[in-house]
Design a protein around this motif. Structure first.
Motif, PDB file in Angstrom:
ATOM      1  N   THR A 237       0.833  -1.212   0.000  1.00 49.44           N
ATOM      2  CA  THR A 237       0.000   0.000   0.000  1.00 49.44           C
ATOM      3  C   THR A 237       0.859   1.249   0.000  1.00 49.44           C
ATOM      4  O   THR A 237       0.529   2.239  -0.660  1.00 49.44           O
ATOM      5  CB  THR A 237      -0.945   0.013   1.221  1.00 49.44           C
ATOM      6  OG1 THR A 237      -0.187   0.084   2.426  1.00 49.44           O
ATOM      7  CG2 THR A 237      -1.836  -1.204   1.241  1.00 49.44           C
ATOM      8  N   GLU A 238       1.966   1.219   0.730  1.00 55.31           N
ATOM      9  CA  GLU A 238       2.841   2.388   0.795  1.00 55.31           C
ATOM     10  C   GLU A 238       3.541   2.633  -0.526  1.00 55.31           C
ATOM     11  O   GLU A 238       3.688   3.770  -0.970  1.00 55.31           O
ATOM     12  CB  GLU A 238       3.867   2.194   1.913  1.00 55.31           C
ATOM     13  CG  GLU A 238       4.680   3.439   2.215  1.00 55.31           C
ATOM     14  CD  GLU A 238       5.534   3.276   3.458  1.00 55.31           C
ATOM     15  OE1 GLU A 238       6.354   4.183   3.713  1.00 55.31           O
ATOM     16  OE2 GLU A 238       5.395   2.257   4.172  1.00 55.31           O
TER      17      GLU A 238
ATOM     18  N   GLY B 239       0.573   3.281  -3.286  1.00 56.15           N
ATOM     19  CA  GLY B 239      -0.334   4.383  -3.005  1.00 56.15           C
ATOM     20  C   GLY B 239      -1.792   4.020  -3.189  1.00 56.15           C
ATOM     21  O   GLY B 239      -2.608   4.870  -3.586  1.00 56.15           O
ATOM     22  N   GLN B 240      -2.155   2.758  -2.925  1.00 56.53           N
ATOM     23  CA  GLN B 240      -3.531   2.314  -3.057  1.00 56.53           C
ATOM     24  C   GLN B 240      -4.029   1.773  -1.723  1.00 56.53           C
ATOM     25  O   GLN B 240      -3.246   1.457  -0.838  1.00 56.53           O
ATOM     26  CB  GLN B 240      -3.640   1.243  -4.150  1.00 56.53           C
ATOM     27  CG  GLN B 240      -3.226   1.760  -5.528  1.00 56.53           C
ATOM     28  CD  GLN B 240      -3.447   0.734  -6.621  1.00 56.53           C
ATOM     29  OE1 GLN B 240      -4.260  -0.172  -6.484  1.00 56.53           O
ATOM     30  NE2 GLN B 240      -2.717   0.886  -7.727  1.00 56.53           N
ATOM     31  N   SER B 241      -5.343   1.629  -1.607  1.00 57.86           N
ATOM     32  CA  SER B 241      -5.933   1.218  -0.330  1.00 57.86           C
ATOM     33  C   SER B 241      -5.657  -0.259  -0.052  1.00 57.86           C
ATOM     34  O   SER B 241      -5.479  -1.062  -0.979  1.00 57.86           O
ATOM     35  CB  SER B 241      -7.437   1.462  -0.339  1.00 57.86           C
ATOM     36  OG  SER B 241      -8.072   0.561  -1.245  1.00 57.86           O
TER      37      SER B 241
ATOM     38  N   ASP C 282       7.903   2.831  -8.939  1.00 60.04           N
ATOM     39  CA  ASP C 282       7.682   1.749  -7.959  1.00 60.04           C
ATOM     40  C   ASP C 282       9.007   1.234  -7.414  1.00 60.04           C
ATOM     41  O   ASP C 282       9.131   0.941  -6.220  1.00 60.04           O
ATOM     42  CB  ASP C 282       6.923   0.592  -8.608  1.00 60.04           C
ATOM     43  CG  ASP C 282       5.464   0.926  -8.889  1.00 60.04           C
ATOM     44  OD1 ASP C 282       4.974   1.947  -8.372  1.00 60.04           O
ATOM     45  OD2 ASP C 282       4.823   0.163  -9.634  1.00 60.04           O
TER      46      ASP C 282
ATOM     47  N   GLN D  23      10.320   3.644  -4.788  1.00 57.96           N
ATOM     48  CA  GLN D  23       9.583   3.521  -3.538  1.00 57.96           C
ATOM     49  C   GLN D  23       9.931   2.220  -2.818  1.00 57.96           C
ATOM     50  O   GLN D  23      10.057   2.180  -1.590  1.00 57.96           O
ATOM     51  CB  GLN D  23       8.085   3.582  -3.800  1.00 57.96           C
ATOM     52  CG  GLN D  23       7.587   4.969  -4.198  1.00 57.96           C
ATOM     53  CD  GLN D  23       7.711   5.953  -3.044  1.00 57.96           C
ATOM     54  OE1 GLN D  23       8.742   6.605  -2.872  1.00 57.96           O
ATOM     55  NE2 GLN D  23       6.683   6.046  -2.235  1.00 57.96           N
TER      56      GLN D  23
ATOM     57  N   ASP E 261       8.888  12.812  -0.087  1.00 55.30           N
ATOM     58  CA  ASP E 261       9.648  11.918  -0.957  1.00 55.30           C
ATOM     59  C   ASP E 261      10.779  12.730  -1.582  1.00 55.30           C
ATOM     60  O   ASP E 261      10.537  13.784  -2.175  1.00 55.30           O
ATOM     61  CB  ASP E 261       8.704  11.384  -2.039  1.00 55.30           C
ATOM     62  CG  ASP E 261       9.379  10.421  -3.011  1.00 55.30           C
ATOM     63  OD1 ASP E 261      10.617  10.336  -3.013  1.00 55.30           O
ATOM     64  OD2 ASP E 261       8.656   9.769  -3.784  1.00 55.30           O
TER      65      ASP E 261
END
Length: 324
Positions: A34-35, A38-40, A98, A101, A205
């Protein structure tokens, strides 16, 4: 044939392809996905379940977390997942973001898992965790800076806020940014002490700083770039927020061959050589100065650079090199 079709249908969705590409880099839990993406959590849990049901992901429970990774290459699902991933373009912008991150999340995981972090809390920093001469590095950094007030200072990857504390007597205002909420909680506790109220921290970020152009007189990246998936992009953002005539200092490990250090703390790069760092700095429109070496179990180097008073657009390669 039905099993193959189900697996192909499971792959045929952008988020699920991104999940598979991340899983090829190692195991991640739901909260880390999720981190990174960036989605639930409910949405990602559904995607993970579909990939697992199709045999494209393995799941393993460990305590409160469930970890997801690619199945072994000699299984049908593992071989199919890898065959699909081989066809993804390496230069895809979404996948590159991605990867950046994911590198940050892996580094944060290694940092929080270290014994010294659990023991020292707010007194933790990576130089001490590696038994490096932190006091000598701080002295060398102060020696590179002018004795006059330093103006507005940005500390990228501030961690526990130690550098802001050191620079506080000489700055008009200080801002530290970090992508770790755990680190920021420690930094805020440190900066709540008397005499430090002109310093603050915020979540950010380093590849997308929520800060205006040319806003800072001094920017410091201390023990940050060896974690960066894309050092050039991180330096480009640092250069963007540096005012004309301002200075930047990179503090990081010199090139080394200590693979156990890279594994233990999830470093992306085995330090940097002077030539590589100077190329990176010039590539983002900065003028490198003379590096300073601080000997220790691993040599630490400080690379100062300045931004000329004439603004010019930086030219840099967004694709990281494969050698330091």
């Amino acid at each position: 044939m039905e099993h193959l079709l189900a697996a192909l249908r499971a792959c045929a969705e952008p988020t699920r392809l991104r999940i598979l590409a991340l899983a090829a880099r190692g195991s991640f839990c739901v909260m880390e996905f999720t981190e990174i993406l960036g989605q639930s959590q409910p949405r990602l849990s559904r995607h993970l379940r579909l990939l697992g049901d199709a045999g494209l992901l393995d799941r393993e429970r460990e305590g409160a977390n469930v970890w997801f990774a690619l199945p072994p290459a000699d299984t049908q699902g593992g071989s199919l997942a890898r065959a699909v991933l081989e066809r993804l373009p390496e230069d895809d912008a979404t996948l590159a973001a991605d990867r950046r991150q994911a590198a940050r999340v892996l580094a944060e995981r290694a940092r929080e898992a270290s014994e010294s972090f659990r023991r020292k809390g707010a007194d933790w920093d990576e130089m001490r965790a590696l038994d490096l001469p932190a006091a000598a590095v701080e002295t060398a950094l102060l020696g590179l800076l002018p004795e006059a007030e330093l103006g507005r200072v940005l500390d990228i990857g501030t961690g526990t806020g130690r550098l802001l504390e050191v620079l506080a007597p000489r700055v008009a205002s200080g801002l530290g940014v970090d992508a770790s909420r755990a680190m920021l909680a420690l930094a805020r506790a440190r900066l709540a002490r008397p005499g430090l109220t002109h310093c603050a921290v915020r979540l950010a970020d380093m590849y997308r700083l929520p800060l205006p152009d040319a806003a800072f007189d001094l920017v410091v990246l201390q023990m940050v770039l060896h974690y960066a998936e894309d050092p050039a992009s991180a330096l480009a953002e640092a250069a963007r927020v540096l005012r004309p005539g301002g200075r930047l200092v990179v503090v990081d490990l010199a090139g080394h061959a200590r693979t156990e250090v890279m594994t233990r703390l999830a470093h992306r790069w085995p330090g940097f050589g002077d030539a590589r760092m100077c190329d990176l700095l010039r590539g983002v429109g900065l003028d490198p100065g003379t590096p300073v070496a601080v000997p220790g179990p691993l040599e630490v180097r400080l690379w100062p650079a300045g931004r000329s008073t004439a603004l010019s657009a930086p030219t840099y390669d967004l694709v990281p090199e494969t050698t330091p």
